[in-house]
Design a protein around this motif. Structure first.
Motif, mmCIF file in Angstrom:
data_model
loop_
_atom_site.group_PDB
_atom_site.id
_atom_site.type_symbol
_atom_site.label_atom_id
_atom_site.label_comp_id
_atom_site.label_asym_id
_atom_site.label_seq_id
_atom_site.Cartn_x
_atom_site.Cartn_y
_atom_site.Cartn_z
ATOM 1 N N HIS A 34 64.699 49.395 -10.431
ATOM 2 C CA HIS A 34 65.243 48.324 -11.275
ATOM 3 C C HIS A 34 66.205 47.487 -10.454
ATOM 4 N N ASP A 66 72.916 49.437 -7.031
ATOM 5 C CA ASP A 66 72.852 50.716 -6.324
ATOM 6 C C ASP A 66 71.415 51.172 -6.046
ATOM 7 N N HIS A 67 70.444 50.271 -6.262
ATOM 8 C CA HIS A 67 69.036 50.606 -6.022
ATOM 9 C C HIS A 67 68.332 49.591 -5.134
ATOM 10 N N ASP A 103 66.426 55.267 -12.449
ATOM 11 C CA ASP A 103 67.446 55.509 -13.479
ATOM 12 C C ASP A 103 66.814 55.535 -14.868
ATOM 13 N N HIS A 114 69.753 59.245 -8.609
ATOM 14 C CA HIS A 114 71.127 59.727 -8.490
ATOM 15 C C HIS A 114 71.083 61.253 -8.579
HETATM 16 ZN ZN LIG Z 1 71.891 53.558 -10.697
#
Ligand SMILES: [Zn+2]
Length: 463
Positions: A130, A134-135, A244, A289
């Protein structure tokens, strides 16, 4: 950092900017890699310092950055570089498949550590779970002109609004995560937005392909972190790379609408997505994560529990709305039954109730006429505060504190704060109430975002 080192980095960064403009593609990529590596190390060191200085008993998000990046092989031929966001490399006889690219300040290190361990790394496809920072941070580190970038058909729209609203989102995030820089920084080579997928996957039309002997399916399924969630499924190996899709932890109650203020996440769509994943019956989940989750029996049981918990909260909210209950009453009343109990550290049931209520009923609560107009109640709080007897209200606050009715005490305190003069006596009552709410949160759901908010209030009050 010593001043000599920071001067050296500043000079290298300026040279790097020139190189990014002047030189050809291959050199540009090497320069970008160098810059992202250097600037990333500086940013990580700064956050680690702040995380170490903070003596709070709740630092979940900042703690992630203090962990060393490690490479592991959670399944044969599948490698993971850990980080705030994990990056996966799936080896095939015909090039490597990359799933997620971590946070930009960790991406160069993740790349370096993985390429040290694997010979002839050759990324042929990059899949993005997505559009969250953080991706997608390391896409430009991992890709070359030959790499195919694949995302959900919803990705561009999610990236667009996250980019357009970045100043607003940054200020909100900064309040919750005080170790973020004051302003969103635009450093050379550090831009991770503006990605253009070569291939998009539509909902209901999974992409199936074989690469170097491995079979893959790519599914665009709206998930717990947005409409553009993309899953990579290895049907023969029964391995799911989930990004996520479940939130940062599995299993947990999903974050239906974040309180940070992103776009709507639709509960019924998520239930449908979960049904698709339940039918996969994965034996291994590799989330972006934290750590992998193993064992198909437990995984399916947990998936069913998440689905049924979301359905329960949804159905109870709808039933309550039809019975004419207020959103506050429903937030108070709706609880997960014991067999559906799930961690609420990320998503919180009472907030999901409010989210679902507003998702269906939107912004007008049919409560007060003033809701229709621009002037908020807070605009008259100053008038009110100067007209009322502070001593009497303070007696009310003390009585509420005495009875441990923290939410009532909060309302009375907010009423007096309209006067703008926060006396020491009021400040200490504020601190008592916020600390009590914090203790209550720690004793119950331990919801990260509730704690981040309360910590932000304590910082404001204790300044
Ligand atoms: Zn994330």
């Amino acid at each position: 950092m010593s001043s000599r080192r920071s001067t050296a980095i500043a000079i290298l960064v300026s040279l790097g900017v020139v190189a990014l403009v002047v030189f050809g593609d291959r050199i540009q990529r090497e320069v970008r890699h160098f810059l992202v590596g250097e600037l990333g190390d500086v940013a990580v060191a700064r956050m680690q310092r702040l995380a170490a200085d903070d003596d709070s008993d709740h630092m979940a998000a900042a703690e992630m950055i203090t962990l060393p990046i490690l490479v592991s092989e959670p399944a044969p031929g599948i490698f993971a570089a850990s980080g705030v966001g994990n990056t996966f490399v799936i080896r095939t006889d015909d090039g490597d498949i990359i799933f997620d690219t971590g946070l930009i300040i960790q991406a160069a290190k993740q790349y370096d550590l993985i390429s040290e361990q694997l010979d002839s790394l050759k990324p042929v496809k990059i899949f993005l779970s997505h559009a969250h920072a953080d991706h997608v941070g390391g896409v430009r580190i991992w890709s070359s002109p030959e790499t195919e970038l694949v995302a959900s058909s919803e990705f561009l729209e999610e990236q667009r609004y996250l980019t357009e609203l970045n100043p607003y989102l940054h200020q909100r995030n900064r309040m919750l995560f005080p170790w973020l820089p004051d302003e969103p920084r635009e450093l050379p080579g550090m831009n991770f937005r503006g990605l253009k997928p070569d291939t998009v996957v539509e909902r209901g039309r999974p992409l199936r392909f074989t690469q170097g002997g491995r079979v893959f399916e790519v599914w665009s399924l709206p998930g717990a972190e947005g409409a553009d969630n993309l899953l990579l499924w290895l049907p023969e190996e029964k391995i799911l790379l989930s990004g996520d899709f479940f939130g940062p932890q599995f299993p947990q109650f999903p974050n239906i609408f974040t309180m940070r203020g992103e776009k709507v996440r639709k509960p019924i769509e998520y239930i449908e997505s979960l049904n698709t994943v339940i039918n996969f019956a994965p034996r291994l989940i590799l989330p972006s994560h934290l750590v992998p989750v193993q064992g198909s029996e437990q995984i399916v049981a947990d998936l069913v529990r998440i689905r049924d918990a979301v359905q329960w909260v949804h159905d109870q909210t709808v039933a309550g709305m039809n019975e004419g209950k207020t959103v506050g009453e429903l937030m108070e009343d709706i609880r997960l039954p014991p067999q559906l109990s799930l961690a609420q550290t990320h998503g919180k049931v009472s907030w999901a109730v409010k989210s679902i209520w507003e998702y269906y009923a939107t912004w007008f609560h049919f409560d007060r006429t003033s809701e229709l107009y621009a002037t908020p109640q807070s605009a008259v709080l100053a008038d009110l505060a100067s007209a009322i007897d502070h001593a009497k209200v303070t007696v009310g606050i003390d009585a509420a504190i005495e009875r441990r009715e923290w939410e009532r005490a909060l309302h009375l305190l907010e009423l007096l704060e309209g006067d703008e003069i926060l006396t020491e006596a009021l400040k200490s009552r504020w601190i008592t109430v916020v600390r009590a709410l914090r203790e209550r949160a720690l004793a119950n759901e331990k919801n990260d975002y509730e704690l981040y908010w309360l910590d932000a209030q304590l910082r404001r009050l204790e300044q």
